[in-house]
Design an enzyme around this catalytic site. Structure first.
Site, PDB file in Angstrom:
ATOM      1  N   SER A 258      17.392   4.391   8.520  1.00  0.00           N
ATOM      2  CA  SER A 258      17.108   5.102   9.765  1.00  0.00           C
ATOM      3  C   SER A 258      16.858   6.567   9.467  1.00  0.00           C
ATOM      4  O   SER A 258      17.237   7.085   8.421  1.00  0.00           O
ATOM      5  CB  SER A 258      18.289   4.976  10.715  1.00  0.00           C
ATOM      6  OG  SER A 258      19.383   5.677  10.154  1.00  0.00           O
ATOM      7  N   LYS A 259      16.195   7.177  10.422  1.00  0.00           N
ATOM      8  CA  LYS A 259      15.782   8.578  10.304  1.00  0.00           C
ATOM      9  C   LYS A 259      16.917   9.502   9.875  1.00  0.00           C
ATOM     10  O   LYS A 259      16.700  10.461   9.189  1.00  0.00           O
ATOM     11  CB  LYS A 259      15.302   9.069  11.669  1.00  0.00           C
ATOM     12  CG  LYS A 259      13.889   8.727  11.981  1.00  0.00           C
ATOM     13  CD  LYS A 259      13.504   9.373  13.291  1.00  0.00           C
ATOM     14  CE  LYS A 259      13.718   8.410  14.415  1.00  0.00           C
ATOM     15  NZ  LYS A 259      13.033   8.604  15.627  1.00  0.00           N
ATOM     16  N   ARG A 260      18.111   9.199  10.349  1.00  0.00           N
ATOM     17  CA  ARG A 260      19.199  10.142  10.111  1.00  0.00           C
ATOM     18  C   ARG A 260      19.602  10.211   8.643  1.00  0.00           C
ATOM     19  O   ARG A 260      20.033  11.233   8.172  1.00  0.00           O
ATOM     20  CB  ARG A 260      20.401   9.798  10.998  1.00  0.00           C
ATOM     21  CG  ARG A 260      20.356  10.570  12.312  1.00  0.00           C
ATOM     22  CD  ARG A 260      21.386  10.086  13.280  1.00  0.00           C
ATOM     23  NE  ARG A 260      20.983   8.816  13.840  1.00  0.00           N
ATOM     24  CZ  ARG A 260      21.717   7.699  13.772  1.00  0.00           C
ATOM     25  NH1 ARG A 260      22.880   7.707  13.177  1.00  0.00           N
ATOM     26  NH2 ARG A 260      21.274   6.583  14.309  1.00  0.00           N
ATOM     27  N   LYS A 261      19.428   9.107   7.916  1.00  0.00           N
ATOM     28  CA  LYS A 261      19.924   9.076   6.543  1.00  0.00           C
ATOM     29  C   LYS A 261      18.830   9.142   5.481  1.00  0.00           C
ATOM     30  O   LYS A 261      19.070   9.457   4.338  1.00  0.00           O
ATOM     31  CB  LYS A 261      20.733   7.797   6.334  1.00  0.00           C
ATOM     32  CG  LYS A 261      21.834   7.627   7.368  1.00  0.00           C
ATOM     33  CD  LYS A 261      23.146   7.220   6.719  1.00  0.00           C
ATOM     34  CE  LYS A 261      24.297   7.327   7.683  1.00  0.00           C
ATOM     35  NZ  LYS A 261      24.777   6.062   8.165  1.00  0.00           N
ATOM     36  N   ASN A 262      17.631   8.778   5.850  1.00  0.00           N
ATOM     37  CA  ASN A 262      16.549   8.708   4.877  1.00  0.00           C
ATOM     38  C   ASN A 262      15.266   9.088   5.601  1.00  0.00           C
ATOM     39  O   ASN A 262      15.118   8.786   6.771  1.00  0.00           O
ATOM     40  CB  ASN A 262      16.407   7.249   4.414  1.00  0.00           C
ATOM     41  CG  ASN A 262      16.701   7.081   2.944  1.00  0.00           C
ATOM     42  OD1 ASN A 262      16.415   7.954   2.133  1.00  0.00           O
ATOM     43  ND2 ASN A 262      17.275   5.960   2.600  1.00  0.00           N
TER      44      ASN A 262
END
Ligand code: GLU
Length: 479
Positions: A258-262
């Protein structure tokens, strides 16, 4: 075993700005499976959900595929025998097929208002009926003829699929084996909305059938849609495609990518200086293993050795650090002139810089072993283009040394890396300074940086006059 004629597709929805890396993975597998079987790879734009439509997103999705070299054989911009390839241009077809289902009794008109449906859901929730489902009020209330005539008079209606009760719906997933669903848990799906637009389920089945798609290869999240679609195939009497649900990519902590981690947008990887071939190679390793255990292989080789049956359905980890390593290997496998071209194109496309070709050519051998991404080039080599404006080491205590260096280097007529090196080593010795420290002062004075490509070679490329001028500047620099 090779199939006689395979047709695969991706069906992205233009609901975001860019293509997600997970969708690129799906596209890759569809592309490879089609190429492996001398088949066709098709792109269809699924834009029937107008509430989520984002203007311009379709063009960007197609550009993303082109940037990664996943050429499709049929698609909205290039056409093909089964077009149009954009669902909003096929509305009449969906309507026709929805009405056909009503006619044969596999589907029915529903005139219920949003308000009634909301109340129904609330009631069912109170009664703990899980999952809440439509109660077939309209099916009981109106005969087929009555309903059709109301619809023709313009009464707002949706078309719902009549899901058979108490059936087990089974299918074979080519990776996961047999999957079964209890039809009693499935709601009577809306197939056609009151605005005349189809829902995903109807449109996807009609199009996959008409476009002769015989492999539906898509992400795991669509598994629960498959039984509904199978019911549609059966209602129409159409042959089922083979279903393949690819594993969802995960962050190193195993959460869903997901955007938040990668970073998830495929354009980000190109801008960051990853090579499309390396990204595709890395994606190929997601759930798939090369029969010889290789980690680095070309798209052509992937096409040769790929087999859907070798995909492991357990969520593969997408690790940026590993991708960087792989990218570095791709960079090292290039010839110097190839790498030079890549660097020039990269800075031109993403940073609007016109780098001097000869200078890039000279510097490439110095950094080829060190860089992992094209963007690392500027980190190491910026000083070839720009004189330092600040220094990563305080040069004040080294004024005398700098003055000596200038004096000695001014006498050097044969300005080559070797000559510069031996002259400087001698000077360090004479001054009684350890070479490491000596060269750090010289390095920072010339480049501003503590980490650079080999210094003597860099100084040769910069030339005598430029080096002497930079040393003068460093000498004058205060602070
Ligand atoms: N339009 C769907 C998507 O956005 C396609 C799903 C499918 O492949 O059936 O991914």
């Amino acid at each position: 075993m090779a199939e006689p004629y395979v047709r695969t597709r991706i069906a992205p929805s233009p609901t975001g700005e860019e293509m997600h890396i997970g969708n690129l993975y799906t596209a890759l597998i569809n592309f490879v499976w089609a190429r492996k079987n001398q088949g066709k790879f098709i792109v269809r734009i699924e834009d029937t959900d107008r509430t989520r439509y984002v203007q311009g997103s379709e063009q960007r999705l197609l550009q993303n595929l082109k940037d990664y070299g996943l050429d499709y054989d049929e698609g909205p911009d290039i056409g093909g025998d089964y077009g149009p390839y954009t669902q909003s241009e096929r509305l009449d077809l969906y309507k026709k097929y929805a009405l056909q289902l009503v006619e044969q009794g596999s589907a029915y008109f529903c005139f219920c208002s949003q308000q009634r449906l909301a109340e129904l859901r609330q009631q069912q929730r109170k009664q703990k009926i899980i999952p809440p489902k439509y109660d077939r009020y309209c099916l009981r209330q109106y005969s087929k003829e009555q309903a059709l005539s109301l619809y023709q008079q313009g009464k707002p209606a949706v078309v719902r699929l009549k899901i058979p009760q108490n059936q087990s719906i089974e299918f074979i997933d080519e990776i996961r084996g047999k999957i079964s669903f209890d039809s009693s848990l499935i709601d009577d799906q809306v197939l056609l909305k009151s605005d005349g637009f189809p829902t995903y389920h109807l449109a996807v089945v009609v199009d996959d059938h008409l476009m002769k798609i015989n492999y539906v290869i898509r992400a795991e999240e669509w598994i629960s849609s498959t039984p509904k679609q199978i019911l549609l195939y059966k209602a129409f009497g159409w042959q089922l495609p083979k279903f393949v649900h690819l594993p969802v990519l995960r962050n190193p902590d195993r959460s869903k990518l997901s955007k938040r981690k990668n970073p998830v947008w495929v354009s980000w990887y190109l801008k960051e200086g990853f090579l499309p071939e390396a990204v595709l190679n890395y994606l190929a390793l997601m759930g798939f293993s090369h029969p010889e255990g290789k980690e680095i292989f070309s798209l052509q080789e992937l096409i040769k050795v790929f087999d859907i049956a070798r995909i492991n359905p357990v969520g593969p980890v997408f690790d940026l650090v590993k991708l960087e390593w792989l990218n570095g290997e791709y960079i090292r496998a290039m010839t110097d002139p190839e790498l030079k071209e890549k660097i020039i194109q990269y800075y031109n496309r993403f940073f609007n810089k016109q780098l001097d070709k000869d200078l890039v050519a000279k510097t490439v051998p110095l950094i080829k072993e060190r860089i992992k991404k094209l963007s690392d080039y500027w980190f190491y080599c910026r000083f070839f283009w720009e004189r330092p404006i600040s220094y990563q080491l305080n040069l004040q205590p080294h004024q005398e040394l700098l003055a000596r260096i200038i004096e000695v280097l001014s006498t050097l007529s044969n300005w080559t890396a070797d000559e510069i090196g031996s002259l400087m080593v001698n000077l360090a010795k004479k001054q009684g300074i350890v070479t490491g420290k000596f060269f750090m002062v010289l390095r920072v004075a010339i480049t501003g940086q503590k980490i650079t490509p080999p210094l003597n070679e860099s100084m040769e490329i910069l030339g005598k006059q430029e080096c002497l001028e930079r040393l003068q500047l460093a000498l004058k620099h205060k602070g």
